[in-house]
Design a protein around this motif. Structure first.
Motif, short mmCIF file in Angstrom:
data_model
loop_
_atom_site.label_atom_id
_atom_site.label_comp_id
_atom_site.label_asym_id
_atom_site.label_seq_id
_atom_site.Cartn_x
_atom_site.Cartn_y
_atom_site.Cartn_z
N LYS A 1 0.84 -1.21 0.00
CA LYS A 1 0.00 0.00 0.00
C LYS A 1 0.87 1.26 0.00
O LYS A 1 0.65 2.18 -0.78
N ASP A 2 1.85 1.29 0.90
CA ASP A 2 2.69 2.50 1.04
C ASP A 2 3.46 2.81 -0.24
O ASP A 2 3.70 3.96 -0.57
N THR A 3 3.90 1.74 -0.92
CA THR A 3 4.76 1.95 -2.09
C THR A 3 3.96 1.90 -3.39
O THR A 3 4.53 2.06 -4.47
N ASN A 4 2.67 1.64 -3.25
CA ASN A 4 1.81 1.54 -4.43
C ASN A 4 2.34 0.51 -5.41
O ASN A 4 2.44 0.76 -6.61
N THR A 5 2.73 -0.63 -4.87
CA THR A 5 3.22 -1.72 -5.73
C THR A 5 2.38 -2.97 -5.49
O THR A 5 1.55 -3.01 -4.57
N THR A 6 2.60 -3.97 -6.32
CA THR A 6 1.98 -5.29 -6.13
C THR A 6 3.10 -6.32 -6.13
O THR A 6 4.24 -6.00 -6.51
N PRO A 7 2.80 -7.55 -5.74
CA PRO A 7 3.86 -8.57 -5.73
C PRO A 7 4.54 -8.73 -7.10
O PRO A 7 5.73 -9.06 -7.16
N GLU A 8 3.85 -8.42 -8.16
CA GLU A 8 4.42 -8.59 -9.51
C GLU A 8 5.56 -7.60 -9.78
O GLU A 8 6.33 -7.77 -10.72
N ASP A 9 5.64 -6.55 -8.99
CA ASP A 9 6.67 -5.54 -9.22
C ASP A 9 8.06 -5.96 -8.74
O ASP A 9 9.02 -5.21 -8.90
N TYR A 10 8.17 -7.13 -8.13
CA TYR A 10 9.45 -7.57 -7.58
C TYR A 10 9.92 -8.84 -8.30
O TYR A 10 9.12 -9.70 -8.63
N ASP A 11 11.22 -8.92 -8.51
CA ASP A 11 11.77 -10.16 -9.08
C ASP A 11 11.73 -11.28 -8.05
O ASP A 11 11.63 -12.45 -8.38
N LEU A 12 11.88 -10.88 -6.79
CA LEU A 12 11.86 -11.88 -5.71
C LEU A 12 11.29 -11.23 -4.45
O LEU A 12 11.72 -10.14 -4.06
N ILE A 13 10.31 -11.90 -3.86
CA ILE A 13 9.84 -11.53 -2.52
C ILE A 13 10.29 -12.67 -1.63
O ILE A 13 9.89 -13.82 -1.84
N VAL A 14 11.12 -12.36 -0.65
CA VAL A 14 11.67 -13.45 0.16
C VAL A 14 11.45 -13.15 1.63
O VAL A 14 11.82 -12.09 2.13
N THR A 15 10.76 -14.07 2.30
CA THR A 15 10.49 -13.90 3.73
C THR A 15 11.60 -14.56 4.54
O THR A 15 12.34 -15.40 4.05
N GLY A 16 11.66 -14.14 5.83
CA GLY A 16 12.77 -14.51 6.69
C GLY A 16 12.86 -15.99 6.92
O GLY A 16 13.71 -16.68 6.35
N ASP A 17 12.00 -16.49 7.76
CA ASP A 17 12.10 -17.90 8.09
C ASP A 17 10.75 -18.44 8.54
O ASP A 17 10.59 -18.91 9.66
N LEU A 18 9.80 -18.35 7.61
CA LEU A 18 8.46 -18.86 7.93
C LEU A 18 8.41 -20.38 7.81
O LEU A 18 7.55 -21.03 8.41
N GLY A 19 9.32 -20.95 7.03
CA GLY A 19 9.27 -22.39 6.81
C GLY A 19 8.08 -22.77 5.93
O GLY A 19 7.32 -21.92 5.48
N LYS A 20 7.94 -24.08 5.72
CA LYS A 20 6.88 -24.57 4.82
C LYS A 20 5.49 -24.15 5.28
O LYS A 20 4.72 -23.55 4.55
N LEU A 21 5.18 -24.48 6.53
CA LEU A 21 3.83 -24.22 7.04
C LEU A 21 3.55 -22.72 7.11
O LEU A 21 2.51 -22.25 6.64
N GLY A 22 4.47 -21.97 7.65
CA GLY A 22 4.29 -20.53 7.77
C GLY A 22 4.11 -19.86 6.41
O GLY A 22 3.29 -18.95 6.26
N SER A 23 4.86 -20.33 5.41
CA SER A 23 4.75 -19.75 4.08
C SER A 23 3.36 -20.01 3.50
O SER A 23 2.77 -19.14 2.86
N GLU A 24 2.85 -21.23 3.74
CA GLU A 24 1.51 -21.54 3.24
C GLU A 24 0.46 -20.66 3.92
O GLU A 24 -0.47 -20.17 3.29
N VAL A 25 0.63 -20.47 5.24
CA VAL A 25 -0.29 -19.59 5.97
C VAL A 25 -0.20 -18.17 5.42
O VAL A 25 -1.22 -17.51 5.20
N LEU A 26 1.02 -17.71 5.15
CA LEU A 26 1.21 -16.35 4.62
C LEU A 26 0.50 -16.20 3.28
O LEU A 26 -0.20 -15.21 3.04
N ILE A 27 0.68 -17.20 2.39
CA ILE A 27 0.05 -17.13 1.06
C ILE A 27 -1.47 -17.01 1.21
O ILE A 27 -2.11 -16.19 0.55
#
Lengths: 349, 349
Positions: B218-244
């Motif tokens: 919201k702040d940057t007026n961007t969407t996930p498509e604007d990045y070559d890579l969005i990489v989270t710290g250490d959510l692991g498999k389960l956390g990443s699925e919850v995030l998605i």
């Protein structure tokens, strides 16, 4: 930063301290500054089931109190900077849940009040944030059982030990307003003089404090006489004496304008051995007596130097010596009139 | 800050990452990124008598390595910003003794790499410092025995648990240079979705991560498509699925350009259950694979979001739920040419 060896940054746009709040425990409420604190708790559990939860509630109240004192609401805050003594700074992080505000957690042990002000003032001065809360706290009962012995043991305290202050303090920094201003900040280096005695914090922290003070005086081209008050965090009686000696070795005399929060906060009659300590010590002294005197312009220029001992019980058990650190900020009474009678501008500051 | 509700600051003068270094343990050295790390330890005691001392030595080596990589000496550093998981962040504070440099200790649990970059980039961008080192580390054996059980117990690990990465990483930020640039930083809010299971860090941190990502877009007026890579710290498999899932609820689809450091660092065959965690996880992935790809311009714009669970063993024992947080920085490949049609060299700097 012009000089790469300088540890001090000077704020062009000087952040104002527009709100402050101090909350202390019953023992501190009987101390020398009892008439200056915003709130004195009747008991140090503060209505909670554990001391850790009480400490957290103290930070919440300090932030809310400072926000109200600044005539803001928590929604006006853009950043909350806080740290404390507990493992994983749970006091600060759990208190941060109460506010819908971005959070930066710090750890500088008892130097945290100055550390948070230095970082917060940098972020406000550079125009990134308008209103920032800087807070810290400590609690005698949480610190004692975490760093030393179970309270129930009633262990005897060695003569060099200090008494962890039960208290929390918060400053609201703002790009606008008419409160006292932070004019510069000196970031400290970690020093270790080889002391391994976890009951002698004053001597651990004095060399770090000396290092920061000397750097500050050199960087700012000032001497101790240029300040109405030089106040260290929580060196206590012994640590302050060591500091005075160390400073003299460096050619600086700390005289009557020097004092220590650990010595100010309690009366001579209270049983606290070398004096107060803990993040809450310098935080509550700053957010009561010192800021009030700055607002009333009885003090005009204060050098606030909070000192920290960076040990954990693990490092002590593994035989490590104890590193110390100190960060310093200069707080000046706000004078909105730019001294018009002088012919040359800029010469005064 | 223009919009008082924004959590994001934009750097006008963009700090460069002019040096980086990653050091990992033997297990991580057999993982997916084994060819990207700067140093793989042969054993995780690293020549020391305790794991805590090994972790500290890893930070010292990471800072020295990054300083050398930046073609500087430690004397060129003006500030050292670091934090870690250990009580009173002894890893960072004790490592700071090795350098004669002002030190700011942080605590953001596993979000520390992004937190230190956000704070460091702000201080460099505003002109207060020229060269700042941002570091963090974690060690499986120190974290395990501090937060969970003695290693000797050989305790069974629940299926939702993650494996604390043994590793340290350091970035050198500078006002000059030609390394990748940090263009913005989003400071996260503390969230608590009521999870009290200290063996399910991914689910604890996913809501904090979602909150920061939504604020960032919201702040940057961007969407996930604007990045070559969005990489989270250490959510692991389960956390990443919850995030998605959580992000989809907010109208954002994380697709193939999304990944998680906790899933990248180990191979599928390594016994790490939900994946990697710890401050060292995102720190070593950033300071190896990601920064190399940014330098080679195979990645041009990366959203790096390190996530932290702000618990202590005391808070868990007292029945508290676990707060989570995430901080984000945007790192972009440096393009010295301001995209005019002229092909004149040299004028670009």
């Amino acid at each position: 930063m012009k000089n790469p060896e300088s540890q001090t940054i000077f704020f062009k746009k000087k952040p104002h301290i527009i709100g402050s709040y101090s909350i202390v425990g019953p023992k501190e409420g009987k101390g020398s500054l009892k008439n200056y604190f915003d709130y004195i708790m009747k008991d140090d559990l503060f209505g909670e089931k554990t001391y850790e939860k009480a400490e957290r509630k103290m930070v919440e109240q300090a932030v809310m109190g400072a926000v109200c004192n600044a005539k803001l609401t928590p929604n006006d805050l853009q950043l909350f900077i806080s740290g404390d003594l507990l493992n994983q700074i749970i006091t600060s992080s759990f208190a941060a849940r109460a506010f819908d505000v971005p959070y930066v957690g710090l750890f500088g042990a008892c130097s945290t009040m100055a550390e948070s002000l230095a970082v917060g003032a940098s972020l406000v001065s550079s125009g990134y944030f308008d209103n920032v809360a800087c807070a810290t706290a400590s609690h005698f009962s949480t610190a004692e059982r975490q760093f030393r012995y179970p309270l129930e043991l009633g262990n005897q305290r060695p003569p060099t030990s200090q008494w962890t202050v039960t208290g929390a303090g918060c400053c609201i920094l703002s790009s606008k307003g008419d409160g006292p201003v932070i004019t510069s900040a000196t970031f400290g280096k970690v020093t270790d003089f080889g002391i391994a005695d976890a009951n002698n914090m004053g001597c651990v922290m004095a060399p770090g404090c000396c290092s920061t003070l000397v750097a500050h005086f050199k960087d700012t081209n000032t001497t101790p006489e240029d300040y109405d008050l030089i106040v260290t965090g929580d060196l206590g009686k012994l640590g302050s004496e060591v500091l005075i000696d160390l400073m003299e070795d460096h050619g600086y005399k700390l005289r009557t304008n020097y004092n220590d929060c650990g010595q100010i906060i309690y009366t001579g009659k209270q049983s606290v051995l070398m004096g107060g300590s803990g993040c809450g010590c310098s935080a509550t002294v700053l957010n009561s007596y010192i800021l009030q005197k700055l607002k009333q312009k009885e003090l005009k220029k204060v050098l606030f130097v909070a000192t920290g001992a960076l040990l954990s019980s693990t490092s002590t058990q593994q035989g490590d010596t104890i590193p110390g650190i100190a960060h310093a900020v200069v707080i000046e009474a706000y004078d909105p009139l730019p001294k018009p009678k002088k012919t040359k501008k800029g010469a005064s500051k």
